[in-house]
Write a protein that holds these residues in place. Structure first.
Motif, PDB file in Angstrom:
ATOM      1  N   VAL A 112      -1.371  11.083  -0.458  1.00 53.34           N
ATOM      2  CA  VAL A 112      -2.346  10.099  -0.940  1.00 53.34           C
ATOM      3  C   VAL A 112      -2.832   9.254   0.234  1.00 53.34           C
ATOM      4  N   GLN A 113      -4.150   9.080   0.334  1.00 57.77           N
ATOM      5  CA  GLN A 113      -4.749   8.242   1.362  1.00 57.77           C
ATOM      6  C   GLN A 113      -5.934   7.491   0.758  1.00 57.77           C
ATOM      7  N   GLU A 114      -6.384   6.475   1.472  1.00 55.14           N
ATOM      8  CA  GLU A 114      -7.595   5.768   1.079  1.00 55.14           C
ATOM      9  C   GLU A 114      -8.717   6.109   2.061  1.00 55.14           C
ATOM     10  N   LYS A 128       0.838  -1.200   0.000  1.00 51.04           N
ATOM     11  CA  LYS A 128       0.000   0.000   0.000  1.00 51.04           C
ATOM     12  C   LYS A 128       0.874   1.252   0.000  1.00 51.04           C
ATOM     13  N   ILE A 166       1.506   6.732  -6.848  1.00 52.07           N
ATOM     14  CA  ILE A 166       0.452   7.687  -7.205  1.00 52.07           C
ATOM     15  C   ILE A 166       0.929   9.122  -6.997  1.00 52.07           C
ATOM     16  N   ASP A 203     -12.132   4.625  -1.973  1.00 48.29           N
ATOM     17  CA  ASP A 203     -11.655   5.673  -2.867  1.00 48.29           C
ATOM     18  C   ASP A 203     -10.217   6.001  -2.497  1.00 48.29           C
ATOM     19  N   THR A 204      -9.426   6.345  -3.488  1.00 48.62           N
ATOM     20  CA  THR A 204      -8.090   6.865  -3.249  1.00 48.62           C
ATOM     21  C   THR A 204      -8.140   8.381  -3.382  1.00 48.62           C
ATOM     22  N   VAL A 256      -5.053   1.697  -8.862  1.00 51.61           N
ATOM     23  CA  VAL A 256      -5.039   2.959  -9.602  1.00 51.61           C
ATOM     24  C   VAL A 256      -3.971   2.918 -10.686  1.00 51.61           C
ATOM     25  N   PHE A 261       0.907   4.188  -2.766  1.00 52.65           N
ATOM     26  CA  PHE A 261       0.757   5.609  -2.458  1.00 52.65           C
ATOM     27  C   PHE A 261       1.905   6.408  -3.090  1.00 52.65           C
ATOM     28  N   GLU A 291      -9.074   1.189  -5.013  1.00 54.85           N
ATOM     29  CA  GLU A 291      -7.988   1.039  -4.059  1.00 54.85           C
ATOM     30  C   GLU A 291      -6.692   1.521  -4.693  1.00 54.85           C
ATOM     31  N   ALA A 292      -5.776   1.997  -3.852  1.00 47.35           N
ATOM     32  CA  ALA A 292      -4.536   2.579  -4.359  1.00 47.35           C
ATOM     33  C   ALA A 292      -3.785   1.616  -5.277  1.00 47.35           C
TER      34      ALA A 292
END
Length: 229
Positions: free
Chosen positions: A78-80, A51, A58, A92-93, A116, A55, A112-113
């Motif tokens: 970046v967070q979920e 994860k 992204i 959602d990301t 993406v 992040f 989810e990240a």
């Protein structure tokens, strides 16, 4: 992620903006839904590392979308966020964009990240004009308003072309599990809205699931809705 200058932690700003974004229902999948950060207590060390890597990737893609002249004083995080309602995207990301000058905003991707893609980030990032305003400490709205009910509503042929049509069989993401978290159904309406949604809120599809439930798909991407084989 900090670009251009060194700075202290901005976790409090990011959290405050994230909560404001959730409260304001800026993305259709968050409308009237109780949102919360995904629980991580059961995540393995490997899952957490994957994860974090997602992040970081992204953030790199998001920075690449910002013109070099607008990267000074830029912070991207970046967070979920997770939705507790099965009718919306499970996770959602959220991409938070902050500038030293005080301009700020957020965009989101209903996935989810780790799911993406770079093109998802490119599609969701603000325009140069919006970023320019934020870099100067000014307010600028993102995503833009889309009024499809009023006198100024866009003509149907001016709306983005969707991948599926009414009557097509599809599968929708309704759970967290990437294998079992899908349910079959049929598209029954395009450009779906519910009473009480703000003018800029709409969903590409309304779907009748095979089990009789009616849901909507908040985005026209494979992570949310896909063709049924």
């Amino acid at each position: 992620r900090r670009v251009g200058v060194a700075a202290s932690s901005t976790n409090n700003q990011t959290t405050a903006l994230l909560l404001h974004w959730i409260e304001s229902n800026r993305i259709v999948s968050t409308i009237h839904k109780k949102m919360f950060m995904p629980q991580s207590s059961t995540e393995t060390a490997k899952q957490k590392q994957l994860k974090r890597s997602a992040f970081s990737q992204i953030e790199t893609w998001a920075v690449a979308c910002v013109p070099p002249k607008l990267r000074h004083g830029l912070q991207i995080s970046v967070q979920e966020v997770q939705c507790g309602d099965p009718n919306c995207a499970p996770i959602d990301t959220a991409i938070t964009i902050l500038y030293d000058a005080g301009g700020r905003g957020m965009t989101g991707i209903p996935a989810e990240a780790q799911d993406v893609r770079e093109e998802d980030v490119q599609h969701s990032m603000p325009t140069e004009d919006v970023l320019q305003a934020w870099s100067e400490g000014k307010e600028a709205e993102w995503p833009p308003d889309v009024d499809i009910d009023g006198d100024d509503a866009a003509e149907e042929d001016e709306r983005p072309q969707l991948r599926f049509q009414v009557g097509q069989k599809v599968e929708c993401r309704i759970g967290n599990d990437p294998v079992t978290g899908w349910a079959g159904g049929e598209v029954i309406q395009l450009w779906y809205r519910e009473q009480g949604w703000p003018p800029n809120a709409w969903a590409p599809y309304k779907i009748l699931l095979d089990d009789g439930r009616n849901i909507f798909a908040p985005a026209d991407i494979d992570q949310v809705i896909r063709r049924k084989d």
